[in-house]
Design an enzyme around this catalytic site. Structure first.
Site, PDB file in Angstrom:
ATOM      1  N   THR A 143       0.779  -1.289  -0.040  1.00  0.00           N
ATOM      2  CA  THR A 143      -0.065  -0.047   0.093  1.00  0.00           C
ATOM      3  C   THR A 143       0.852   1.264  -0.124  1.00  0.00           C
ATOM      4  O   THR A 143       1.752   1.176   0.335  1.00  0.00           O
ATOM      5  CB  THR A 143      -0.857   0.190   1.218  1.00  0.00           C
ATOM      6  OG1 THR A 143      -0.052   0.204   2.429  1.00  0.00           O
ATOM      7  CG2 THR A 143      -1.539  -1.212   1.438  1.00  0.00           C
ATOM      8  N   ASP A 144       0.287   2.287  -0.430  1.00  0.00           N
ATOM      9  CA  ASP A 144       1.005   3.613  -0.372  1.00  0.00           C
ATOM     10  C   ASP A 144       0.816   3.873   1.249  1.00  0.00           C
ATOM     11  O   ASP A 144       0.160   3.318   2.143  1.00  0.00           O
ATOM     12  CB  ASP A 144       0.228   4.591  -1.041  1.00  0.00           C
ATOM     13  CG  ASP A 144       1.095   5.851  -1.252  1.00  0.00           C
ATOM     14  OD1 ASP A 144       2.135   6.172  -0.608  1.00  0.00           O
ATOM     15  OD2 ASP A 144       0.749   6.671  -2.151  1.00  0.00           O
TER      16      ASP A 144
END
Ligand SMILES: *[C@@H]1O[C@H](CO)[C@@H](O)[C@H](O)[C@H]1NC(C)=O
Ligand SMILES: *[C@@H]1O[C@H](CO)[C@@H](O)[C@H](O)[C@H]1NC(C)=O
Ligand SMILES: *[C@@H]1O[C@H](CO)[C@@H](O)[C@H](O)[C@H]1NC(C)=O
Ligand SMILES: *[C@@H]1O[C@H](CO)[C@@H](O)[C@H](O)[C@H]1NC(C)=O
Ligand SMILES: *[C@@H]1O[C@H](CO)[C@@H](O)[C@H](O)[C@H]1NC(C)=O
Ligand SMILES: *[C@@H]1O[C@H](CO)[C@@H](O)[C@H](O)[C@H]1NC(C)=O
Ligand SMILES: *[C@@H]1O[C@H](CO)[C@@H](O)[C@H](O)[C@H]1NC(C)=O
Ligand SMILES: *[C@@H]1O[C@H](CO)[C@@H](O)[C@H](O)[C@H]1NC(C)=O
Ligand SMILES: *[C@@H]1O[C@H](CO)[C@@H](O)[C@H](O)[C@H]1NC(C)=O
Ligand SMILES: *[C@@H]1O[C@H](CO)[C@@H](O)[C@H](O)[C@H]1NC(C)=O
Ligand SMILES: *[C@@H]1O[C@H](CO)[C@@H](O)[C@H](O)[C@H]1NC(C)=O
Ligand SMILES: *[C@@H]1O[C@H](CO)[C@@H](O)[C@H](O)[C@H]1NC(C)=O
Length: 793
Positions: free
Chosen positions: A291-292
């Site tokens: 994920t970011d």
């Protein structure tokens, strides 16, 4: 992501660490047996590389031998550690001694002992595949030397749906073929050096405003329910936003970062259609999804819907692995999925032989002369000459100089020094009023540098190499209407006036800046640069404008001024930028950059709906209803004439393109790592070979002038009238950049693949080659296409 902002501190507070899961319950099952039944789980199907198949088998074996606690531990990422932006825990049985290290990019390592390369948009403006590759390979060598396994580094999303997008400069281009070629070669360049190519942000991440809720406290994280929802139809997704990712994945990219935004109502990082159905099944992605920073919201949404690793700053704190362990134990997540997450991380690690990387040390000096020369070459080859009138010795290249005057604060060393740009920029980006040479954008995508060649130093040094050394003066003034208040040396307006009287050429340096976390609020030049240009042009008949900017700027107030004799667009040119500008201006390098975006006559000509800049609310929506009609395709559709079209750029010489021919090409084109599962339909029947070649187009490029130089020949495809999706009139599908001595010619070749001729069919869930008459047009920009030929598939 953005880890270095001082304003981010507020957010880190709530982080907690849960108790580790107990080791008693679940026992390890055979990954091979359980894996194959679950969608999205990595299997050996479709791999073409023996090295990767062996790596996969080794990863499966390592995972089969891990205890449950060890598995949970490995999925629990640490935050900012050892200088990495994120780090796994060690896994001794896999040879992972300190953990797998994720490090910021893409212009360079977050360390002043590494090279600051030109931005990706700058790199795209070279239109040179060899330079795409050498930039990647030089970057990778530096990451390898600090012991960083995974640069968070290759951006094709944002693509650049709107020129206001705050991070567009981190990516290559909104033109999917250009971005696709750039990312394909970049992935190869990274992985040839043993460094994992992570490509981001998947997908629909086209704006900063509300990217993860509204600004709160600082500007960064807020309520997830205020996050922008990108509504993108399936054809637009495949044909535009996902297309470059497909090229990257097919080249074997080992990592994908999922994005902050929602896609069609579900967070991109918790979206089964996005991560499992599309990325892992249809595109057969062989690596891990990360994920970011802060884009992980729920354990089950992430774990079940395709995310493999949730990074620090999840709204629940940095505790994903432990929750994942609980979720496996209480039966919500199959253990085979936990196994798969580790297999997906270790497969690229083994395939790229990363056990041989040195220990992690971000203070190691890794910058090199080789990197600097690649950085300079890209800066030089990207510089785009937009206007030139060299009559009576005016314009470019500079010649017979006695006095050269450089005006504008952007010619000066960076106002806040070369090391602090990341932090200080936070305060300047929203107002677009940063002063000093702008070599890079700001945020996690920018990087510090060992030095920066600002324009004044570089032009001064270059001027000394003339037989009669040039007198070079710098006037770091900005807006005349404000009385030049920004000049650091107390120079005032009468100083400049007197200097212009004997200047042979006056170069006005102006800039615009951009930063993660903000969209551009204006396309105007910073510090009222328009006023400065007009002030000088009204008083000096050889005014040359040099622009550093992340993307399009408004030129309407001065571009037609008779005294503006030349305009150089230099993008974000990196630590060697000033030297590249001087080399082009003095004619050592003949400019050959071409715009990777459109510059409008009037900013109201841009698609004003292509960004949601409205108020904060619950579930704000960005409706991508314009489809694939982005950038030049939008202008073409509207019938609006741009100021400088996509693909445009002048030279100190002239070229002619002639002799177009087209022939069938039956060459196969196997994937270097793994074939995708995308389907191809021809005449209603499913067939294979989506990426195989179909046609070869040839043309001859001739340098018809008196100066050596390079030209970019460009091929655009027009689909048959019967094409189911409404397609743009011109679609870039090939380019070649020969360097030609004056008077010489060369034949260039473009290879069209089946996929280049196909459109997405929602009904068939696959690619379809339309029947009817196609047209290929070849020329030197999206609007200068003198040659064409038609054919039916
Ligand atoms: C994972 O293992 C490391 C030691 O390698 C330990 O410091 C850490 O606390 C463990 N984390 C969990 C959640 O078990
Ligand atoms: C949005 O999120 C905030 C914070 O979690 C919450 O207080 C609020 O009730 C939510 N609003 C709606 C309409 O769901
Ligand atoms: C998984 O993704 C789908 C969309 O593809 C969504 O409808 C669903 O709510 C997601 N599941 C979880 C647990 O978030
Ligand atoms: C299982 O554990 C996960 C992670 O803590 C939690 O989100 C989920 O609600 C739990 N499910 C059940 C049925 O207890
Ligand atoms: C401009 O600067 C010069 C030199 O410092 C000074 O003599 C002059 O008075 C200044 N003029 C104004 C209008 O400030
Ligand atoms: C440059 O300026 C000097 C001094 O004004 C002048 O003698 C010379 O002719 C100029 N050169 C050109 C090319 O204009
Ligand atoms: C161009 O510059 C000259 C000075 O060299 C000036 O006299 C003239 O007015 C300028 N032209 C315009 C249109 O401003
Ligand atoms: C740009 O377009 C707007 C709106 O159509 C118009 O009002 C304005 O005058 C135009 N500006 C220029 C410089 O043409
Ligand atoms: C949104 O963009 C439009 C078009 O550029 C502009 O007119 C408007 O002022 C912007 N609104 C906000 C709230 O920034
Ligand atoms: C998006 O725009 C299209 C075309 O204007 C419209 O049909 C659709 O309903 C819109 N979707 C949303 C979610 O607003
Ligand atoms: C002016 O530029 C043209 C090409 O644009 C070039 O052929 C010519 O040599 C240049 N003239 C001078 C005087 O430099
Ligand atoms: C340039 O190319 C065109 C075809 O595109 C050809 O007709 C013309 O003769 C060429 N001119 C020169 C000077 O080579």
């Amino acid at each position: 992501m953005l880890t270095k902002s001082p304003l981010l501190l507020a957010f880190a507070a709530g982080t907690a660490v849960a108790a580790p899961a107990s080791s008693s319950s679940t026992s390890s099952s055979s990954p091979a047996a359980s894996a194959s039944t679950l969608p999205g789980v990595l299997t050996s199907k479709g791999f073409t590389s023996q090295k990767w198949i062996k790596a996969l088998e080794k990863a499966q074996q390592v995972v089969a031998d891990l205890s449950f606690d060890q598995k949970v531990n490995f999925t629990d990422l640490r935050g900012d550690t050892h200088g990495c932006s994120g780090l796994t825990f060690p896994l001794p049985s896999a040879g992972v001694k300190e953990g797998i290290c994720f490090a910021d990019g893409p212009t360079g390592i977050n360390s002043r002992y590494s090279t600051q390369f030109p931005a990706e948009v700058t790199t795209a403006a070279t239109w040179d595949r060899d330079l795409f590759y050498s930039r990647a390979s030089s970057l990778a060598k530096e990451y390898a030397k600090v012991g960083a396994n995974v640069p968070l580094s290759i951006v094709v999303g944002p693509a650049g749906r709107s020129p206001y997008g705050g991070r567009n400069w981190e990516g290559f281009s909104a033109e999917p073929y250009l971005a696709g070629e750039a990312v394909r070669t970049t992935v190869t360049g990274f992985q040839d050096e043993g460094i994992t190519a992570l490509v981001k942000h998947f997908y629909g991440n086209e704006q900063e405003w509300l990217r993860i809720g509204a600004p709160q406290g600082g500007y960064f994280f807020s309520y997830p329910n205020q996050t922008i929802d990108s509504i993108i139809d399936q054809a637009t997704a495949r044909e535009l936003y996902v297309a470059p990712f497909a090229e990257a994945i097919r080249a074997g990219a080992g990592g994908i970062m999922c994005s902050y935004n929602e896609v069609d109502g579900t967070f991109a990082c918790e979206n089964k259609e996005v991560l499992i159905d599309l990325l892992k099944e249809e595109l057969a992605f062989p690596g891990f999804v990360l994920t970011d920073w802060g884009a992980g919201h729920t354990t089950l949404g992430s774990a079940l819907n395709g995310t493999d690793y949730v990074e620090a700053g999840s709204v629940k704190g940095n505790i994903y692995g432990s929750f994942l362990g609980e979720a496996v134990k209480n039966g919500s997540v199959p253990e085979a999925l936990l196994d798969d997450k580790i297999v997906r991380m270790l497969t690229p690690y083994f395939a790229l032989n990363q056990g041989s990387l040195p220990s992690i040390d971000f203070n190691r000096y890794v910058a090199s002369k080789d990197s600097a020369s690649v950085a300079r070459k890209i800066a030089e080859e990207s510089i785009t000459l937009l206007k030139n009138s060299n009559k009576t010795g005016r314009g470019l290249p500079l010649k017979d100089l006695q006095d050269l005057v450089l005006v504008g604060s952007a010619a000066a060393p960076a106002h806040y020094g070369i090391l602090s740009n990341l932090n200080s920029a936070v305060y300047y980006a929203p107002n677009n009023d940063y002063t000093g040479f702008v070599s890079d954008g700001f945020g996690s995508g920018g990087s510090p540098q060992p030095y920066a060649k600002d324009p004044l130093s570089a032009f001064t040094a270059r001027g000394q190499q003339e037989n009669r050394p040039v007198v070079v003066d710098g006037y770091f003034v900005d807006d005349p209407e404000q009385g030049f208040v920004k000049t650091p040396f107390g120079q005032n307006i009468s100083y400049l006036e007197s200097k212009l009287a004997y200047s042979n050429a006056t170069l006005v340096f102006t800039s615009a800046i951009a930063m993660e976390g903000f969209d551009r609020t204006t396309l105007s030049l910073a510090n009222n640069g328009d006023n400065l240009i007009k002030y000088v042009a009204d008083r000096h008949d050889n005014t040359i404008v040099v622009i550093s900017a992340p993307g399009p700027v408004d030129m309407s107030q001065w571009i037609d001024h008779v005294n503006v004799t030349a305009v150089l667009f230099t993008y974000f040119s990196g630590q060697e930028g000033g030297a590249a500008m001087a080399n082009v201006a003095f004619g050592d390098v003949n400019p050959s950059g071409k715009l990777p975006f459109t510059i409008a006559k009037n900013i109201s000509d841009y698609d004003q709906g292509a960004i949601y800049n409205g108020s904060v609310g619950i579930n704000p929506v960005a409706n991508f209803s314009e489809g694939v009609f982005v950038d030049y395709k939008f202008f073409d559709k509207q019938g609006v004439e741009p100021l400088f079209e996509f693909g445009y750029g002048e030279s100190y010489t002239t070229f002619n393109v002639s002799g177009l021919s087209l022939s069938k090409n039956k060459k196969s084109n196997p994937a270097p790592v793994r074939e995708t599962n995308e389907k191809l339909f021809v005449n209603g029947k499913q067939t294979s070979g989506l990426y195989d070649y179909a046609y070869t187009v040839k043309a001859t490029v001739k340098n018809t002038g008196s100066v050596d130089g390079a030209e970019v020949a460009q091929l655009y495809l027009t689909f048959p009238d019967s094409t189911p999706n409404k397609m743009p009139v011109h679609n870039l599908r090939g380019f070649a950049k020969p360097f030609l001595k004056a008077g010489k010619l060369q034949e260039v070749e473009f290879n069209l693949r089946n996929k280049d001729l196909a459109v997405w069919s929602v009904e068939k869930k696959g690619w379809v080659i339309p029947s009817g008459e196609f047209k290929v047009s070849v020329g030197t920009s999206s609007r200068n296409l003198p040659l064409s030929k038609t054919f039916s598939y």
